[in-house]
Design a protein around this motif. Structure first.
Motif, PDB file in Angstrom:
ATOM      1  N   CYS A 151      19.215   5.097 -20.684  1.00 31.74           N
ATOM      2  CA  CYS A 151      18.585   5.798 -19.572  1.00 31.74           C
ATOM      3  C   CYS A 151      19.366   5.549 -18.288  1.00 31.74           C
ATOM      4  O   CYS A 151      19.982   4.505 -18.122  1.00 31.74           O
ATOM      5  CB  CYS A 151      17.166   5.266 -19.419  1.00 31.74           C
ATOM      6  SG  CYS A 151      16.208   6.024 -18.121  1.00 31.74           S
ATOM      7  N   GLN A 152      19.320   6.532 -17.396  1.00 32.45           N
ATOM      8  CA  GLN A 152      19.855   6.383 -16.046  1.00 32.45           C
ATOM      9  C   GLN A 152      18.702   6.553 -15.070  1.00 32.45           C
ATOM     10  O   GLN A 152      18.055   7.603 -15.047  1.00 32.45           O
ATOM     11  CB  GLN A 152      20.909   7.452 -15.753  1.00 32.45           C
ATOM     12  CG  GLN A 152      22.260   7.153 -16.305  1.00 32.45           C
ATOM     13  CD  GLN A 152      23.273   8.187 -15.843  1.00 32.45           C
ATOM     14  OE1 GLN A 152      23.023   9.370 -15.917  1.00 32.45           O
ATOM     15  NE2 GLN A 152      24.405   7.712 -15.373  1.00 32.45           N
TER      16      GLN A 152
ATOM     17  N   GLN B 109      15.328  -3.319 -13.508  1.00 31.02           N
ATOM     18  CA  GLN B 109      14.784  -3.651 -14.828  1.00 31.02           C
ATOM     19  C   GLN B 109      13.742  -2.608 -15.205  1.00 31.02           C
ATOM     20  O   GLN B 109      12.828  -2.326 -14.435  1.00 31.02           O
ATOM     21  CB  GLN B 109      14.153  -5.043 -14.790  1.00 31.02           C
ATOM     22  CG  GLN B 109      13.682  -5.544 -16.117  1.00 31.02           C
ATOM     23  CD  GLN B 109      13.209  -6.989 -16.044  1.00 31.02           C
ATOM     24  OE1 GLN B 109      13.421  -7.677 -15.055  1.00 31.02           O
ATOM     25  NE2 GLN B 109      12.572  -7.447 -17.088  1.00 31.02           N
ATOM     26  N   ILE B 110      13.891  -2.016 -16.405  1.00 32.19           N
ATOM     27  CA  ILE B 110      12.945  -1.000 -16.871  1.00 32.19           C
ATOM     28  C   ILE B 110      12.675  -1.188 -18.360  1.00 32.19           C
ATOM     29  O   ILE B 110      13.392  -1.914 -19.051  1.00 32.19           O
ATOM     30  CB  ILE B 110      13.446   0.438 -16.595  1.00 32.19           C
ATOM     31  CG1 ILE B 110      14.759   0.715 -17.326  1.00 32.19           C
ATOM     32  CG2 ILE B 110      13.599   0.689 -15.111  1.00 32.19           C
ATOM     33  CD1 ILE B 110      15.229   2.155 -17.208  1.00 32.19           C
ATOM     34  N   TYR B 111      11.640  -0.524 -18.848  1.00 36.98           N
ATOM     35  CA  TYR B 111      11.332  -0.500 -20.281  1.00 36.98           C
ATOM     36  C   TYR B 111      10.763   0.870 -20.619  1.00 36.98           C
ATOM     37  O   TYR B 111      10.419   1.659 -19.739  1.00 36.98           O
ATOM     38  CB  TYR B 111      10.369  -1.624 -20.669  1.00 36.98           C
ATOM     39  CG  TYR B 111       9.000  -1.530 -20.052  1.00 36.98           C
ATOM     40  CD1 TYR B 111       7.954  -0.921 -20.730  1.00 36.98           C
ATOM     41  CD2 TYR B 111       8.741  -2.057 -18.794  1.00 36.98           C
ATOM     42  CE1 TYR B 111       6.689  -0.834 -20.175  1.00 36.98           C
ATOM     43  CE2 TYR B 111       7.483  -1.979 -18.225  1.00 36.98           C
ATOM     44  CZ  TYR B 111       6.473  -1.374 -18.921  1.00 36.98           C
ATOM     45  OH  TYR B 111       5.224  -1.290 -18.367  1.00 36.98           O
ATOM     46  N   SER B 112      10.680   1.181 -21.901  1.00 41.01           N
ATOM     47  CA  SER B 112      10.161   2.487 -22.307  1.00 41.01           C
ATOM     48  C   SER B 112       9.014   2.319 -23.297  1.00 41.01           C
ATOM     49  O   SER B 112       8.921   1.313 -23.997  1.00 41.01           O
ATOM     50  CB  SER B 112      11.263   3.344 -22.931  1.00 41.01           C
ATOM     51  OG  SER B 112      11.688   2.804 -24.148  1.00 41.01           O
TER      52      SER B 112
ATOM     53  N   LYS C  10      28.307   3.478 -18.649  1.00 36.81           N
ATOM     54  CA  LYS C  10      28.001   4.868 -18.304  1.00 36.81           C
ATOM     55  C   LYS C  10      26.497   5.065 -18.111  1.00 36.81           C
ATOM     56  O   LYS C  10      26.052   5.723 -17.181  1.00 36.81           O
ATOM     57  CB  LYS C  10      28.525   5.796 -19.395  1.00 36.81           C
ATOM     58  CG  LYS C  10      28.272   7.260 -19.114  1.00 36.81           C
ATOM     59  CD  LYS C  10      28.831   8.141 -20.199  1.00 36.81           C
ATOM     60  CE  LYS C  10      28.509   9.601 -19.908  1.00 36.81           C
ATOM     61  NZ  LYS C  10      28.958  10.465 -20.975  1.00 36.81           N
ATOM     62  N   TYR C  11      25.707   4.541 -19.040  1.00 39.02           N
ATOM     63  CA  TYR C  11      24.244   4.553 -18.932  1.00 39.02           C
ATOM     64  C   TYR C  11      23.822   3.109 -18.683  1.00 39.02           C
ATOM     65  O   TYR C  11      23.875   2.290 -19.596  1.00 39.02           O
ATOM     66  CB  TYR C  11      23.605   5.120 -20.195  1.00 39.02           C
ATOM     67  CG  TYR C  11      23.965   6.568 -20.415  1.00 39.02           C
ATOM     68  CD1 TYR C  11      23.385   7.557 -19.642  1.00 39.02           C
ATOM     69  CD2 TYR C  11      24.899   6.942 -21.373  1.00 39.02           C
ATOM     70  CE1 TYR C  11      23.721   8.884 -19.822  1.00 39.02           C
ATOM     71  CE2 TYR C  11      25.231   8.273 -21.557  1.00 39.02           C
ATOM     72  CZ  TYR C  11      24.637   9.231 -20.779  1.00 39.02           C
ATOM     73  OH  TYR C  11      24.967  10.548 -20.946  1.00 39.02           O
ATOM     74  N   PRO C  12      23.400   2.770 -17.477  1.00 41.40           N
ATOM     75  CA  PRO C  12      23.200   1.369 -17.117  1.00 41.40           C
ATOM     76  C   PRO C  12      22.044   0.657 -17.825  1.00 41.40           C
ATOM     77  O   PRO C  12      22.005  -0.553 -17.836  1.00 41.40           O
ATOM     78  CB  PRO C  12      22.965   1.411 -15.608  1.00 41.40           C
ATOM     79  CG  PRO C  12      22.620   2.811 -15.288  1.00 41.40           C
ATOM     80  CD  PRO C  12      23.204   3.668 -16.359  1.00 41.40           C
TER      81      PRO C  12
END
Length: 107
Positions: free
Chosen positions: A20-21, A27-30, A61-63
């Motif tokens: 994901c970008q 910091q993220i989650y899905s 490319k996608y952090p």
């Protein structure tokens, strides 16, 4: 049993939430869930799930990377209410609360 096999059909899907970008978060989650009609039955797999947390890596490319797999199988007698995969991406704001930062759906 034979009549049931003749009148129903199956749907199988496998894949992964890969990356994901998102800007503004470190910091993220899905999360994923599957929405489906009353004529459908999940016979194999998990209908919802949550990924691990991913920290930003600005050199890629996608952090944000997860490579989070999913797999499910459904059975139905009617195509109405076809399953829909819903993916939501969450970040943590400055107060430590989860906030939605993106979403997608696929039928």
């Amino acid at each position: 049993m034979a009549a049931e096999r003749d009148t129903c059909f199956y749907l199988m899907a496998t894949g992964q939430v890969q990356s994901c970008q998102v800007s503004g978060y470190d910091q993220i989650y899905s999360k994923y869930s599957i929405n489906f009609g009353p004529d459908w039955k999940c016979i194999k797999g998990i209908e919802s799930g949550i990924s691990q947390s991913s920290r930003k890596n600005p050199t890629q490319k996608y952090p944000f990377l997860w490579n989070y797999p999913f797999s499910f199988q459904f059975k139905s007698f009617n195509p109405t209410g076809w399953p829909q995969l819903i993916i939501s991406v969450y970040g943590i704001n400055s107060w430590g609360k989860d906030v939605i930062v993106g979403y997608a759906s696929v039928r």
